[in-house]
Design an enzyme around this catalytic site. Structure first.
Site, PDB file in Angstrom:
ATOM      1  N   SER A 167       0.793  -1.240   0.000  1.00 43.51           N
ATOM      2  CA  SER A 167       0.000   0.000   0.000  1.00 43.51           C
ATOM      3  C   SER A 167       0.820   1.282   0.000  1.00 43.51           C
ATOM      4  O   SER A 167       0.268   2.352  -0.254  1.00 43.51           O
ATOM      5  CB  SER A 167      -0.923   0.019   1.215  1.00 43.51           C
ATOM      6  OG  SER A 167      -2.034  -0.784   0.970  1.00 43.51           O
TER       7      SER A 167
ATOM      8  N   LYS B 268       0.622   3.454  -2.909  1.00 46.75           N
ATOM      9  CA  LYS B 268      -0.528   4.342  -3.110  1.00 46.75           C
ATOM     10  C   LYS B 268      -0.097   5.815  -3.108  1.00 46.75           C
ATOM     11  O   LYS B 268      -0.753   6.667  -3.706  1.00 46.75           O
ATOM     12  CB  LYS B 268      -1.606   4.080  -2.041  1.00 46.75           C
ATOM     13  CG  LYS B 268      -2.263   2.723  -2.248  1.00 46.75           C
ATOM     14  CD  LYS B 268      -3.099   2.261  -1.086  1.00 46.75           C
ATOM     15  CE  LYS B 268      -3.721   0.897  -1.435  1.00 46.75           C
ATOM     16  NZ  LYS B 268      -4.257   0.167  -0.319  1.00 46.75           N
TER      17      LYS B 268
ATOM     18  N   TYR C 126      -2.363  -2.337 -10.742  1.00 43.11           N
ATOM     19  CA  TYR C 126      -2.436  -2.165  -9.284  1.00 43.11           C
ATOM     20  C   TYR C 126      -1.681  -3.302  -8.571  1.00 43.11           C
ATOM     21  O   TYR C 126      -0.895  -3.057  -7.649  1.00 43.11           O
ATOM     22  CB  TYR C 126      -3.903  -2.092  -8.838  1.00 43.11           C
ATOM     23  CG  TYR C 126      -4.075  -2.093  -7.335  1.00 43.11           C
ATOM     24  CD1 TYR C 126      -3.825  -0.943  -6.578  1.00 43.11           C
ATOM     25  CD2 TYR C 126      -4.452  -3.252  -6.657  1.00 43.11           C
ATOM     26  CE1 TYR C 126      -3.947  -0.956  -5.185  1.00 43.11           C
ATOM     27  CE2 TYR C 126      -4.578  -3.273  -5.274  1.00 43.11           C
ATOM     28  CZ  TYR C 126      -4.327  -2.127  -4.551  1.00 43.11           C
ATOM     29  OH  TYR C 126      -4.438  -2.145  -3.171  1.00 43.11           O
TER      30      TYR C 126
ATOM     31  N   TYR D 248      -4.626   3.997   7.912  1.00 42.28           N
ATOM     32  CA  TYR D 248      -6.011   3.510   7.841  1.00 42.28           C
ATOM     33  C   TYR D 248      -6.828   3.968   9.041  1.00 42.28           C
ATOM     34  O   TYR D 248      -6.657   5.078   9.502  1.00 42.28           O
ATOM     35  CB  TYR D 248      -6.034   1.970   7.695  1.00 42.28           C
ATOM     36  CG  TYR D 248      -5.174   1.537   6.559  1.00 42.28           C
ATOM     37  CD1 TYR D 248      -5.513   1.896   5.257  1.00 42.28           C
ATOM     38  CD2 TYR D 248      -4.009   0.832   6.760  1.00 42.28           C
ATOM     39  CE1 TYR D 248      -4.708   1.540   4.192  1.00 42.28           C
ATOM     40  CE2 TYR D 248      -3.207   0.467   5.698  1.00 42.28           C
ATOM     41  CZ  TYR D 248      -3.567   0.827   4.431  1.00 42.28           C
ATOM     42  OH  TYR D 248      -2.774   0.494   3.385  1.00 42.28           O
TER      43      TYR D 248
ATOM     44  N   VAL E 232       1.016  -3.777   3.763  1.00 41.67           N
ATOM     45  CA  VAL E 232       0.668  -5.030   4.418  1.00 41.67           C
ATOM     46  C   VAL E 232       1.835  -6.049   4.428  1.00 41.67           C
ATOM     47  O   VAL E 232       1.787  -7.043   5.165  1.00 41.67           O
ATOM     48  CB  VAL E 232      -0.637  -5.562   3.767  1.00 41.67           C
ATOM     49  CG1 VAL E 232      -0.362  -6.367   2.529  1.00 41.67           C
ATOM     50  CG2 VAL E 232      -1.486  -6.292   4.747  1.00 41.67           C
TER      51      VAL E 232
HETATM   52  O1  DON Z   1      -4.571  -4.580  -2.251  1.00 44.86           O
HETATM   53  C1  DON Z   1      -4.136  -5.157  -1.262  1.00 44.86           C
HETATM   54  O2  DON Z   1      -4.871  -5.667  -0.426  1.00 44.86           O
HETATM   55  C2  DON Z   1      -2.637  -5.184  -1.078  1.00 44.86           C
HETATM   56  N1  DON Z   1      -1.972  -5.313  -2.323  1.00 44.86           N
HETATM   57  C3  DON Z   1      -2.159  -3.933  -0.400  1.00 44.86           C
HETATM   58  C4  DON Z   1      -2.852  -3.666   0.921  1.00 44.86           C
HETATM   59  C5  DON Z   1      -2.006  -2.995   1.926  1.00 44.86           C
HETATM   60  O3  DON Z   1      -0.800  -2.936   1.852  1.00 44.86           O
HETATM   61  C6  DON Z   1      -2.708  -2.491   3.096  1.00 44.86           C
HETATM   62  N2  DON Z   1      -1.774  -2.284   4.160  1.00 44.86           N
HETATM   63  N3  DON Z   1      -1.635  -2.216   5.239  1.00 44.86           N
END
Ligand code: DON
Length: 305
Positions: free
Chosen positions: A61, A64, A188, A240, A258
């Site tokens: 993430s 982003k 993405y 978040y 994540v």
């Molecule tokens: O889209 C997703 O769920 C993952 N590729 C990225 C999510 C993420 O990193 C949220 N983080 N804490």
């Protein structure tokens, strides 16, 4: 500084046993929950490291931030924020329920999955070109040529990313993304799988902290106004639905991923990259949070104090 970083790693490493490595993307489940790394880059371009600072992990993430910067550069602030909001959420990062409410016109912010799928779709370029431009932009930010995505993680998410797929089709139905949904998801998933280490994150951090200039090359890659959009969005939405408590206890604009990375920006002073794949219930690195909390206290880094 390095003594301090190693002290904080030692002090907080017991916490890794209270966290859990993300495995909803199966390939992320291979990470070692005990790994902890930190890197700080200052405004002169000097770096300080500790622990597993050169372990590679996927950016997830934290990408982003990059897709938001590029979308604003390509389409302008006004166009981007017509399709994605600027407000924090109380729902988890992967939630889609609000999107399905008729009065909810767009994703709440660009730091949650739905918002980021929109910003990725807004990057100029046909198909693969969007991703190539994002990767090239990142290479310029961190002055590193051999940056790429991890195929195993990418394929793992592409195969299992049903919820992101549901989000993207809902975005399409609401007229918030143009073009082929699967192609946008593909970009993405690739951007989330870009492999970095703590030094790379610290370099992205100092680029933002230094108003969109790498302190070494001094090349201006985008308008400094972009930093003044990214920093408040990181502060209010980057961790978040934990962003409020994080702002009080750490007070450093940050964005988590994540896979266990946290990128933190101390405006005008430092870029910080932390890695610890054991996560808390919000999806943030459990030890990364505590290390940043301690660092903030020791070096007086909170932007609110
Ligand atoms: O889209 C997703 O769920 C993952 N590729 C990225 C999510 C993420 O990193 C949220 N983080 N804490």
């Amino acid at each position: 500084m390095e003594r301090l970083l190693n002290k904080l790693i030692e002090r907080n490493k017991y916490l890794t046993k209270y966290g859990k490595v993300a495995d909803y993307i199966p390939a992320l489940g291979n990470a070692n929950p005990q790994d902890i790394g930190v890197c700080i880059m200052d405004i002169d371009g000097d770096i300080y490291t500790g622990g597993d600072y050169n372990k590679k992990f996927t950016i997830q993430s934290i990408s982003k931030i990059i897709s938001l910067m590029l979308a604003i550069m390509d389409k302008g602030e006004e166009e981007v924020f017509k399709k994605v909001g600027m407000e924090p959420t109380v729902e988890p990062f992967s939630s889609l329920y609000k999107l399905d409410l008729s009065h909810c016109e767009k994703p709440s912010n660009p730091m949650i999955n739905s918002g980021a799928i929109v910003t990725t779709s807004l990057i100029e370029g046909k198909g693969e070109e969007k991703f190539n431009r994002l990767l090239k932009f990142m290479k310029k930010i961190i002055l590193k040529d051999n940056l790429n995505y991890n195929k195993e993680v990418y394929l793992s998410e592409k195969e299992t990313g049903y919820k992101n797929r549901a989000i993207a089709y809902l975005l399409k139905q609401k007229g918030l993304i143009e073009g082929n949904v699967e192609n946008i998801l593909d970009i993405y998933f690739k951007q989330c799988s870009i492999e970095v280490d703590c030094i790379d994150l610290a370099k992205i951090g100092i680029f933002i902290a230094n108003k969109c200039k790498n302190p070494k090359s001094k090349e201006v890659l985008c308008d400094e106004k972009i930093a003044s959009i990214i920093i408040p969005i990181m502060t209010t939405c980057g961790m978040y639905n934990f962003s409020g408590e994080y702002a009080i206890n750490v007070g450093i604009p940050s964005k988590s991923g994540v896979a266990g990375g946290i990128l933190a920006v101390v405006p005008g002073r430092y870029g910080i990259g932390v890695y610890g794949p054991a996560l808390d219930g919000y999806g943030n690195s459990i030890v990364g949070y505590e290390i940043l909390k301690d660092l903030s206290k020791e070096l007086n880094l909170s932007i609110f104090k």
